[in-house]
Design a protein around this motif. Sequence first.
Motif, PDB file in Angstrom:
ATOM      1  N   GLU A  12       1.013  -1.290   0.190  1.00  0.00           N
ATOM      2  CA  GLU A  12      -0.130  -0.025   0.014  1.00  0.00           C
ATOM      3  C   GLU A  12       0.998   1.444  -0.012  1.00  0.00           C
ATOM      4  O   GLU A  12       0.646   2.296  -0.685  1.00  0.00           O
ATOM      5  CB  GLU A  12      -0.925   0.037   1.221  1.00  0.00           C
ATOM      6  N   LEU A  13       2.030   1.195   0.754  1.00  0.00           N
ATOM      7  CA  LEU A  13       2.863   2.349   0.629  1.00  0.00           C
ATOM      8  C   LEU A  13       3.474   2.560  -0.655  1.00  0.00           C
ATOM      9  O   LEU A  13       3.731   3.613  -1.113  1.00  0.00           O
ATOM     10  CB  LEU A  13       3.999   2.121   1.827  1.00  0.00           C
ATOM     11  N   ILE A  14       3.919   1.535  -1.434  1.00  0.00           N
ATOM     12  CA  ILE A  14       4.634   1.420  -2.847  1.00  0.00           C
ATOM     13  C   ILE A  14       3.443   2.354  -3.562  1.00  0.00           C
ATOM     14  O   ILE A  14       3.687   2.911  -4.376  1.00  0.00           O
ATOM     15  CB  ILE A  14       5.006   0.263  -3.226  1.00  0.00           C
ATOM     16  N   ASP A  15       2.282   1.724  -3.544  1.00  0.00           N
ATOM     17  CA  ASP A  15       1.142   2.125  -4.528  1.00  0.00           C
ATOM     18  C   ASP A  15       0.893   3.791  -4.150  1.00  0.00           C
ATOM     19  O   ASP A  15       0.836   4.248  -5.111  1.00  0.00           O
ATOM     20  CB  ASP A  15      -0.078   1.353  -4.103  1.00  0.00           C
ATOM     21  N   LEU A  16       0.793   4.128  -2.935  1.00  0.00           N
ATOM     22  CA  LEU A  16       0.651   5.220  -2.284  1.00  0.00           C
ATOM     23  C   LEU A  16       1.882   6.157  -3.043  1.00  0.00           C
ATOM     24  O   LEU A  16       1.485   7.383  -3.708  1.00  0.00           O
ATOM     25  CB  LEU A  16       0.531   5.699  -0.920  1.00  0.00           C
ATOM     26  N   ASN A  17       2.899   5.850  -3.090  1.00  0.00           N
ATOM     27  CA  ASN A  17       4.159   6.515  -3.479  1.00  0.00           C
ATOM     28  C   ASN A  17       3.826   6.860  -4.934  1.00  0.00           C
ATOM     29  O   ASN A  17       4.117   7.924  -5.518  1.00  0.00           O
ATOM     30  CB  ASN A  17       5.485   5.561  -3.088  1.00  0.00           C
ATOM     31  N   ARG A  23       0.972  12.166  -9.479  1.00  0.00           N
ATOM     32  CA  ARG A  23      -0.107  13.436  -9.156  1.00  0.00           C
ATOM     33  C   ARG A  23       1.215  14.532  -9.257  1.00  0.00           C
ATOM     34  O   ARG A  23       0.644  15.707  -9.924  1.00  0.00           O
ATOM     35  CB  ARG A  23      -0.476  13.352  -7.814  1.00  0.00           C
ATOM     36  N   LEU A  24       2.244  14.746  -8.633  1.00  0.00           N
ATOM     37  CA  LEU A  24       3.218  15.697  -8.953  1.00  0.00           C
ATOM     38  C   LEU A  24       3.593  16.021 -10.164  1.00  0.00           C
ATOM     39  O   LEU A  24       3.907  16.999 -10.665  1.00  0.00           O
ATOM     40  CB  LEU A  24       4.515  15.426  -7.952  1.00  0.00           C
ATOM     41  N   ARG A  25       4.028  14.799 -11.006  1.00  0.00           N
ATOM     42  CA  ARG A  25       4.209  14.997 -12.550  1.00  0.00           C
ATOM     43  C   ARG A  25       3.165  15.950 -13.217  1.00  0.00           C
ATOM     44  O   ARG A  25       3.516  16.601 -14.161  1.00  0.00           O
ATOM     45  CB  ARG A  25       4.756  13.535 -12.991  1.00  0.00           C
ATOM     46  N   PHE A  26       1.917  15.255 -13.168  1.00  0.00           N
ATOM     47  CA  PHE A  26       0.854  15.784 -13.529  1.00  0.00           C
ATOM     48  C   PHE A  26       0.571  17.511 -13.457  1.00  0.00           C
ATOM     49  O   PHE A  26       0.494  18.351 -14.023  1.00  0.00           O
ATOM     50  CB  PHE A  26      -0.404  15.144 -13.307  1.00  0.00           C
TER      51      PHE A  26
END
Length: 106
Positions: A12-17, A23-26
Motif C-alpha cells: 500500500e505504501l508503494i502504491d501510495l508513493n 500526481r506531482l508530475r501531472f
Amino acid sequence: MTIDIDQLSKAELIDLNHRIVERLRFLDQMRAHVEMLDFKIGDQVTFQPPGQGPLEGMLTRYNKKTVTVITDTGQRWNVSPTLLRKIKPVKGTNTAGSNVVMLNKC
C-alpha cells in the motif's frame, strides 16, 4: 485529510508513493502548460542560459514541459517557459523578406 501511513502495508505504501509521484508530475505538466499559453508559435523571445549571455530567437514548437526556440544564429534550444521573455516587436517592422505570411481575417 490525514493518512495514517503507520497502518499501511508495504504494498500500500508503494502504491501510495506511485500515486503521489504521478500526481506531482501531472501538476508540473499543468503548470508548464499554463505558462506556455502566454506564448504562441512565432513569438520573438529572449532567454539566458546558465553561463552565457542572453539569446534571442523564435518560438517554434510546444513540447510537454518546454518550448523549442530557434535562435538568430540557428541554434535549437528546448527552454522552460518560465525562463522566456517576449521581445516587443518594433512598431512598423517590415516582414518583407522573411518567411512570415500575413493572413487576412474573414
